[in-house]
Design a protein around this motif. Structure first.
Motif, PDB file in Angstrom:
ATOM      1  N   SER A   1       0.845  -1.198   0.000  1.00 52.30           N
ATOM      2  CA  SER A   1       0.000   0.000   0.000  1.00 52.30           C
ATOM      3  C   SER A   1       0.876   1.241   0.000  1.00 52.30           C
ATOM      4  N   LYS A   2       0.709   2.087  -1.024  1.00 52.35           N
ATOM      5  CA  LYS A   2       1.475   3.312  -1.125  1.00 52.35           C
ATOM      6  C   LYS A   2       0.540   4.496  -1.282  1.00 52.35           C
ATOM      7  N   LYS A   3       0.948   5.592  -0.720  1.00 54.64           N
ATOM      8  CA  LYS A   3       0.137   6.797  -0.853  1.00 54.64           C
ATOM      9  C   LYS A   3       0.216   7.305  -2.290  1.00 54.64           C
ATOM     10  N   LYS A   4      -0.934   7.620  -2.819  1.00 52.33           N
ATOM     11  CA  LYS A   4      -0.993   8.146  -4.165  1.00 52.33           C
ATOM     12  C   LYS A   4      -0.824   9.655  -4.135  1.00 52.33           C
ATOM     13  N   HIS A   5      -0.248  10.165  -5.214  1.00 48.54           N
ATOM     14  CA  HIS A   5      -0.085  11.614  -5.314  1.00 48.54           C
ATOM     15  C   HIS A   5      -1.443  12.284  -5.422  1.00 48.54           C
ATOM     16  N   VAL A   6      -1.642  13.297  -4.637  1.00 46.22           N
ATOM     17  CA  VAL A   6      -2.907  14.020  -4.644  1.00 46.22           C
ATOM     18  C   VAL A   6      -2.655  15.452  -5.088  1.00 46.22           C
ATOM     19  N   ASP A   7      -3.447  15.901  -6.053  1.00 45.53           N
ATOM     20  CA  ASP A   7      -3.342  17.278  -6.518  1.00 45.53           C
ATOM     21  C   ASP A   7      -3.919  18.215  -5.457  1.00 45.53           C
ATOM     22  N   ARG A   8      -3.044  19.025  -4.835  1.00 42.87           N
ATOM     23  CA  ARG A   8      -3.500  19.926  -3.776  1.00 42.87           C
ATOM     24  C   ARG A   8      -3.655  21.363  -4.285  1.00 42.87           C
ATOM     25  N   THR A   9      -3.892  21.499  -5.574  1.00 43.77           N
ATOM     26  CA  THR A   9      -4.115  22.831  -6.112  1.00 43.77           C
ATOM     27  C   THR A   9      -5.290  23.472  -5.387  1.00 43.77           C
ATOM     28  N   PRO A  10      -5.098  24.616  -4.750  1.00 41.86           N
ATOM     29  CA  PRO A  10      -6.190  25.204  -3.969  1.00 41.86           C
ATOM     30  C   PRO A  10      -7.360  25.612  -4.858  1.00 41.86           C
ATOM     31  N   VAL A  11      -8.547  25.414  -4.322  1.00 43.52           N
ATOM     32  CA  VAL A  11      -9.748  25.843  -5.013  1.00 43.52           C
ATOM     33  C   VAL A  11      -9.975  27.313  -4.700  1.00 43.52           C
ATOM     34  N   VAL A  12      -9.985  28.153  -5.719  1.00 41.83           N
ATOM     35  CA  VAL A  12     -10.178  29.584  -5.526  1.00 41.83           C
ATOM     36  C   VAL A  12     -11.661  29.838  -5.280  1.00 41.83           C
ATOM     37  N   TYR A  13     -11.973  30.359  -4.103  1.00 42.89           N
ATOM     38  CA  TYR A  13     -13.364  30.588  -3.720  1.00 42.89           C
ATOM     39  C   TYR A  13     -13.826  31.946  -4.244  1.00 42.89           C
ATOM     40  N   THR A  14     -14.875  31.939  -5.033  1.00 40.01           N
ATOM     41  CA  THR A  14     -15.476  33.154  -5.559  1.00 40.01           C
ATOM     42  C   THR A  14     -16.951  33.136  -5.218  1.00 40.01           C
ATOM     43  N   ASP A  15     -17.394  34.051  -4.382  1.00 34.29           N
ATOM     44  CA  ASP A  15     -18.786  34.065  -3.954  1.00 34.29           C
ATOM     45  C   ASP A  15     -19.668  34.617  -5.072  1.00 34.29           C
ATOM     46  N   MET A  16     -20.391  33.701  -5.742  1.00 29.99           N
ATOM     47  CA  MET A  16     -21.309  34.092  -6.810  1.00 29.99           C
ATOM     48  C   MET A  16     -22.720  33.619  -6.496  1.00 29.99           C
ATOM     49  N   GLY A  17     -22.978  33.398  -5.196  1.00 34.00           N
ATOM     50  CA  GLY A  17     -24.297  32.937  -4.804  1.00 34.00           C
ATOM     51  C   GLY A  17     -25.406  33.908  -5.169  1.00 34.00           C
ATOM     52  N   TYR A  18     -25.039  35.184  -5.298  1.00 34.31           N
ATOM     53  CA  TYR A  18     -26.057  36.186  -5.643  1.00 34.31           C
ATOM     54  C   TYR A  18     -26.677  35.918  -7.004  1.00 34.31           C
ATOM     55  N   LEU A  19     -25.966  35.183  -7.870  1.00 34.97           N
ATOM     56  CA  LEU A  19     -26.485  34.918  -9.212  1.00 34.97           C
ATOM     57  C   LEU A  19     -27.775  34.117  -9.174  1.00 34.97           C
ATOM     58  N   VAL A  20     -27.901  33.253  -8.179  1.00 39.55           N
ATOM     59  CA  VAL A  20     -29.111  32.429  -8.095  1.00 39.55           C
ATOM     60  C   VAL A  20     -29.901  32.719  -6.824  1.00 39.55           C
ATOM     61  N   GLY A  21     -29.467  33.729  -6.064  1.00 39.28           N
ATOM     62  CA  GLY A  21     -30.222  34.129  -4.882  1.00 39.28           C
ATOM     63  C   GLY A  21     -29.852  33.417  -3.602  1.00 39.28           C
ATOM     64  N   ILE A  22     -28.584  33.018  -3.452  1.00 40.69           N
ATOM     65  CA  ILE A  22     -28.121  32.332  -2.241  1.00 40.69           C
ATOM     66  C   ILE A  22     -27.311  33.308  -1.399  1.00 40.69           C
ATOM     67  N   THR A  23     -27.858  33.705  -0.265  1.00 45.11           N
ATOM     68  CA  THR A  23     -27.168  34.612   0.649  1.00 45.11           C
ATOM     69  C   THR A  23     -26.264  33.811   1.589  1.00 45.11           C
ATOM     70  N   PRO A  24     -25.332  34.471   2.272  1.00 45.56           N
ATOM     71  CA  PRO A  24     -24.489  33.750   3.250  1.00 45.56           C
ATOM     72  C   PRO A  24     -25.307  33.011   4.301  1.00 45.56           C
ATOM     73  N   ASP A  25     -26.409  33.595   4.760  1.00 46.67           N
ATOM     74  CA  ASP A  25     -27.247  32.916   5.759  1.00 46.67           C
ATOM     75  C   ASP A  25     -27.869  31.648   5.186  1.00 46.67           C
ATOM     76  N   LEU A  26     -28.306  31.706   3.939  1.00 43.37           N
ATOM     77  CA  LEU A  26     -28.922  30.534   3.310  1.00 43.37           C
ATOM     78  C   LEU A  26     -27.889  29.459   3.005  1.00 43.37           C
ATOM     79  N   ARG A  27     -26.631  29.845   2.874  1.00 40.10           N
ATOM     80  CA  ARG A  27     -25.591  28.829   2.700  1.00 40.10           C
ATOM     81  C   ARG A  27     -25.439  28.002   3.969  1.00 40.10           C
ATOM     82  N   GLU A  28     -25.609  28.626   5.115  1.00 40.68           N
ATOM     83  CA  GLU A  28     -25.469  27.923   6.381  1.00 40.68           C
ATOM     84  C   GLU A  28     -26.703  27.082   6.701  1.00 40.68           C
TER      85      GLU A  28
END
Length: 647
Positions: A97-124
């Protein structure tokens, strides 16, 4: 029952070699199994081109494999095997058993919830409307990605898993809900809800693990950190006993399961297994999602939320294939919940014809006109049948209009191929093939151009989705307060074709007469005013140039009025709702250099079995008409957004 699983607890009858999970060290003496670091590498493999996403603050890495040491079954410690294993095999398994290489490229977070009407409170914390909105947004994006893949137009290359791509895209842009983990009910998710992709469970907060079957929650106490199981997915991959409506015998996760290796090792009391064991002592509520194989494609599953369960017993058993030891957990459904999995079991019996359906009046209302029988059921009162009508699959006396330019249909040899701009029918839809697999509509259009009788393509061309009759087992049934209604015995995916509105085409003069006589209950009028809603994907989420902002506004070449009172099909039984689950789409196809307009119904969102179909009847827009003055009918849809009347 005692809070701990004791020696006097008796395993289910008929099993062999079952022992209790006993004497686990207190949690404060254990090294925490779950890492809380958001930087922990994700476990499992993802298709190339996808970054791993972290649904709830970061995944937990799989701990390194440790050789199993034979020990008494009553002396498990966290991380040890269930005790059936072979030491030599376990050691060799660990070395390989060997550890496989994992792509740790960070996911860039862009808040676009307003496009469909999702506010920060509704995300929670969400609600029913938000959950429906999120699922519709996800599936709209997935359908678009499938369309791009089919046409080989995607700039990112071949998309092997459009569902993963859609989920990754939405989560990275803040388009999700119920992000905060919790024990028990998830706001806006109802028992019986269906999901066609595991990713859908993640984006509505029902089950955070996109691959794992056990989801857990970290509880920080005064002296220790505990993990509790909060949801499980029983998908049939392990030896679960899942045929009982209210009892599920769930198999733990880990070492034992390996389809390619028959020399299986014992499962360990760690990670999800440890969380389940702790929940069996705490008796906390656990959400259960059942994966069901349905339809012709037995490799895919539909996931059904079956409500809240509690773990009442646990023990160790031997794998049915003769391999190593596995942990077993007996979960019992909490009483007083709506039907979930039990509905599916009943439907299977009804389809098989045994036992006979309660309230069944006719096995086929269409008298053979449809390739799939339409049953007639009344288990509410003694009414034997709706008023007589002649079953007809399409339009009688359809009106047509001459084309501006002569058309002879497409010349495709077999079936029209997405992306083939040599196809004249595809060119009419701006180069986008309107349907993907199984006749699923990609987007609402001003007008959908389908292949017609003049086209050379085969009858099973996907661009004839609305012309091949019913594809699901339909059922006309008596409702409690709205007369007869229509539903399906099959689960239906968003965008699927339901049926055409069939009947006799009439003119405006005839309609006015029917309105005066209060005899317009079975009339569909394309000139009515319908509530606007957004169903298509949001181009900016895919960083596309917006080309379909007005694409959901119908552009009908001429008014179409259909009366289904005397002649019609199952569509005449669909009731009105101010929050419908079905929408109508104008469809045009050509014959003899003339175009004929049809009204086709499609699923607005996923529709579980035996859920009533409803659509918006609209409101008459003719000024001074009798319908506008006093012909509107009282609405009984019960929706939170009910207008109070329609027609």
């Amino acid at each position: 029952m005692d809070e701990r699983v004791g020696q006097n607890s008796v395993p289910p009858a008929g099993s062999i070699d079952k022992y209790k999970i006993l004497d686990v060290k207190p949690m404060r003496s254990m090294i925490p199994v779950f890492s809380m670091s958001p930087q922990a590498p994700i476990s499992g493999e993802y298709p190339s081109g996808f970054n791993p996403f972290f649904p709830f603050g970061g995944p937990q890495p799989a701990p390194p494999r440790v050789p199993a040491t034979p020990a008494p079954l009553r002396a498990y410690r966290a991380g040890e095997t269930s005790g059936f294993g072979n030491k030599k095999h376990a050691a060799s398994h660990s070395k390989s058993s060997k550890k496989k290489h994992v792509d740790r490229t960070p996911v860039v977070y862009t808040d676009m919830g307003y496009l469909v009407g999702i506010t920060p409170d509704l995300r929670e914390d969400g609600n029913r409307d938000v959950v429906n909105l999120i699922l519709m947004t996800f599936d709209a994006l997935r359908r678009r990605l499938c369309q791009l893949e089919d046409a080989k137009e995607s700039s990112t290359g071949i998309i092997k898993r459009a569902d993963l791509k859609a989920c990754n895209n939405l989560m990275s842009k803040g388009i999700r809900t119920n992000q905060r983990k919790r024990v028990g009910l998830v706001p806006g998710v109802e028992v019986g809800d269906i999901f066609f992709f595991r990713m859908e469970l993640c984006i509505v907060g029902l089950h955070a693990q996109s691959m794992g079957g056990i989801d857990s929650l970290h509880i920080r106490g005064e002296f220790e950190e505990e993990t509790l199981a909060i949801s499980i997915v029983s998908s049939g991959e392990y030896d679960d006993e899942a045929e009982d409506n209210d009892v599920l015998i769930y198999t733990g996760q880990g070492e034992n399961f390996n389809k390619k290796d028959k020399h299986l090792t014992d499962q360990k009391l760690q990670r999800g297994n440890l969380a389940l064991d702790r929940s069996s002592r705490q008796h906390n509520e656990v959400r259960v999602i059942r994966g069901i194989k349905e339809g012709a494609n037995q490799t895919s599953k539909i996931y059904v939320y079956d409500g809240l369960y509690k773990i009442e017993d646990s023990w160790v058993d031997r794998d049915k294939s003769g391999g190593g030891g596995v942990f077993k957990y007996k979960l019992v459904r909490m009483p007083g919940q709506p039907s979930g999995f039990s509905i599916w079991k009943s439907i299977r019996k009804w389809k098989a014809g045994f036992p006979s359906r309660t309230g069944l009046i006719l096995s086929d209302l269409s008298s053979g006109a449809e390739s799939i029988p339409v049953s007639l059921v009344n288990d509410v009162d003694n009414e034997k049948a709706p008023a007589y009508f002649t079953y007809f699959q399409s339009l009688r006396h359809p009106k047509s209009f001459n084309l501006m330019q002569p058309s002879h249909g497409c010349n495709c040899a077999k079936a029209c191929a997405p992306g083939d701009l040599n196809c004249s029918c595809i060119r009419k839809t701006d180069g986008d093939f309107p349907y993907i697999g199984n006749g699923v509509l990609v987007s609402r259009k001003q007008l959908v151009h389908e292949c017609g009788p003049a086209c050379q393509c085969s009858p099973n061309c996907k661009n004839r989705a609305s012309q091949s009759g019913l594809k699901y087992h339909m059922e006309v049934f008596k409702t409690k307060d709205r007369g007869w209604g229509l539903r399906s015995l099959d689960p239906i995916r968003a965008g699927s074709f339901i049926c055409e509105y069939a009947g006799e085409v009439i003119d405006r003069v005839k309609l006015s007469q029917l309105v005066r006589e209060r005899d317009d209950d079975y009339v569909f009028d394309t000139t009515r005013i319908f509530d606007t809603f957004k169903w298509n994907y949001e181009p900016r989420v895919l960083e596309e140039v917006s080309t379909n902002d007005s694409g959901e506004d119908y552009a009908i070449p001429y008014p179409l009025i259909v009366n289904a009172k005397s002649v019609g099909n199952v569509a005449r039984f669909m009731n009105h709702s101010c929050s419908p689950n079905v929408f109508w789409q104008p469809v045009l196809y050509e014959e003899n250099n003339q175009s004929f307009l049809h009204v086709a119904f499609f699923a607005l969102r996923h529709i579980p079995p035996v859920t009533e179909f409803t659509y918006d009847y609209g409101i008459s827009g003719a000024e001074g008409s009798s319908a506008q003055k006093g012909g509107r009918k009282k609405c009984f849809c019960g929706s939170s957004t009910c207008r109070g009347s329609f027609g």
